[in-house]
Design a protein around this motif. Sequence first.
Motif, PDB file in Angstrom:
ATOM      1  N   LYS A  29      49.081  45.212  37.220  1.00 44.22           N
ATOM      2  CA  LYS A  29      47.704  45.677  37.073  1.00 44.22           C
ATOM      3  C   LYS A  29      47.177  46.157  38.415  1.00 44.22           C
ATOM      4  CE  LYS A  29      46.401  42.609  33.250  1.00 44.22           C
ATOM      5  NZ  LYS A  29      45.414  41.577  32.800  1.00 44.22           N
ATOM      6  N   ALA A  30      46.256  47.112  38.369  1.00 40.52           N
ATOM      7  CA  ALA A  30      45.632  47.596  39.596  1.00 40.52           C
ATOM      8  C   ALA A  30      44.865  46.475  40.272  1.00 40.52           C
ATOM      9  CB  ALA A  30      44.695  48.755  39.280  1.00 40.52           C
ATOM     10  N   TYR A  34      41.600  49.343  44.707  1.00 44.84           N
ATOM     11  CA  TYR A  34      41.778  50.522  43.857  1.00 44.84           C
ATOM     12  C   TYR A  34      41.152  50.383  42.474  1.00 44.84           C
ATOM     13  CZ  TYR A  34      44.984  51.659  47.586  1.00 44.84           C
ATOM     14  OH  TYR A  34      45.510  51.913  48.830  1.00 44.84           O
ATOM     15  N   THR A  35      40.891  49.151  42.047  1.00 49.44           N
ATOM     16  CA  THR A  35      40.292  48.980  40.719  1.00 49.44           C
ATOM     17  C   THR A  35      38.978  49.744  40.599  1.00 49.44           C
ATOM     18  OG1 THR A  35      39.410  46.888  41.569  1.00 49.44           O
ATOM     19  CG2 THR A  35      41.346  46.764  40.152  1.00 49.44           C
ATOM     20  N   ASN A  36      38.213  49.800  41.678  1.00 50.14           N
ATOM     21  CA  ASN A  36      36.919  50.501  41.649  1.00 50.14           C
ATOM     22  C   ASN A  36      37.058  52.017  41.784  1.00 50.14           C
ATOM     23  OD1 ASN A  36      35.570  48.033  41.443  1.00 50.14           O
ATOM     24  ND2 ASN A  36      35.407  47.821  43.667  1.00 50.14           N
ATOM     25  N   ILE A  38      39.482  53.775  40.030  1.00 50.68           N
ATOM     26  CA  ILE A  38      40.078  54.323  38.807  1.00 50.68           C
ATOM     27  C   ILE A  38      38.962  54.588  37.796  1.00 50.68           C
ATOM     28  CG2 ILE A  38      41.732  53.898  36.959  1.00 50.68           C
ATOM     29  CD1 ILE A  38      43.289  52.121  38.856  1.00 50.68           C
ATOM     30  N   LYS A  39      38.468  55.815  37.796  1.00 53.43           N
ATOM     31  CA  LYS A  39      37.299  56.168  36.989  1.00 53.43           C
ATOM     32  C   LYS A  39      37.517  57.387  36.092  1.00 53.43           C
ATOM     33  CE  LYS A  39      33.995  54.322  40.359  1.00 53.43           C
ATOM     34  NZ  LYS A  39      32.787  54.617  41.189  1.00 53.43           N
ATOM     35  N   ARG A  62      41.374  55.807  33.504  1.00 53.43           N
ATOM     36  CA  ARG A  62      41.099  54.384  33.332  1.00 53.43           C
ATOM     37  C   ARG A  62      42.250  53.647  32.644  1.00 53.43           C
ATOM     38  NH1 ARG A  62      35.514  53.394  34.080  1.00 53.43           N
ATOM     39  NH2 ARG A  62      34.237  55.288  34.119  1.00 53.43           N
ATOM     40  N   LYS A  65      44.962  51.493  34.630  1.00 55.01           N
ATOM     41  CA  LYS A  65      44.645  50.285  35.392  1.00 55.01           C
ATOM     42  C   LYS A  65      45.697  49.198  35.215  1.00 55.01           C
ATOM     43  CE  LYS A  65      39.673  50.420  36.186  1.00 55.01           C
ATOM     44  NZ  LYS A  65      38.407  49.657  36.131  1.00 55.01           N
ATOM     45  N   SER A  66      46.359  49.195  34.076  1.00 55.12           N
ATOM     46  CA  SER A  66      47.387  48.186  33.854  1.00 55.12           C
ATOM     47  C   SER A  66      48.629  48.838  33.266  1.00 55.12           C
ATOM     48  CB  SER A  66      46.882  47.092  32.901  1.00 55.12           C
ATOM     49  OG  SER A  66      46.591  47.652  31.625  1.00 55.12           O
ATOM     50  N   LEU A 143      48.949  49.072  43.047  1.00 56.68           N
ATOM     51  CA  LEU A 143      48.801  49.858  41.825  1.00 56.68           C
ATOM     52  C   LEU A 143      50.065  49.731  40.975  1.00 56.68           C
ATOM     53  CD1 LEU A 143      47.279  53.158  43.289  1.00 56.68           C
ATOM     54  CD2 LEU A 143      46.104  51.568  41.751  1.00 56.68           C
TER      55      LEU A 143
END
Length: 259
Positions: A29-30, A34-36, A38-39, A62, A65-66, A143
């Motif tokens: 999972k991210a 970087y989680t913020n 991935i939009k 999005r 993310k995983s 990532l």
Amino acid sequence: MTKALLSLLLLVPMAGLTSAKPLPESPDKAEKPYTNLIKGKWVHQEEPVIEDGLPFWFYADRKLKSARSGKKHPLVIVLHGRRNKAKPGDKFKVQSIATIWTKEKIYKEHPCFVVQPYYPPKGGWEKIPEKIDELVKHLTSHLPVDMKRIYLVGFSNGGQGTFLTLARQPDWFAGAVTMAGPVSPKQVVGKIKAPVWCWVGGNDTDLNKNVRLPALAKQLQKLDDRVKLNIVPGGGHGCAPQSIGTDKVRDWLFDQRLP
């Protein structure tokens, strides 16, 4: 056999092992930061995420993310050309050589992480090799990246940076596309393992067109028949539309995988 000679022979393979620089394994999972980012749109990371690192533009859907069902995704690193006309403090915009990978139809066929790092005005990728390497390592360790499908794309000085990075870290990348960015064959021939598709405009400068890039490509082809060279008839220095602007080139790149 003397003890000194035996010791020397034992040290040789050990030295080879310690000089290797494998990439960190990617998570399922991210992870932060970087989680913020991935939009599903381009995000400008103006402050480097690692100490003394590079700012960059980032794109990922999005859904990436995983690694659902264990599926991870390719990583495309895009290196831009020189910024000699830029002024300190100018906001560096994401370039067409990066946005092409995220157009709806293309991205639907080839979902991936796309990262366009950038350096200050009057810089050069050949001056900051360690920053490129550290960014790639940070990306893969945070990532869900398919480690067999990490790619480089470079234009002009970014093409030079691509060749040098492929030679410096031959086990990291599955393939690359370069546009109008040659280097001295002595710097890279015999060191690159990845297939490269090289492009140059037929009306580019004599230094590019007639001497350096074709000569480099031909030497690389002697060692690897997967290396390609295209000279665009009538094309100038900017030959991106004829190269990464085509489905054929993009499909070729995403077909490349590490063993």
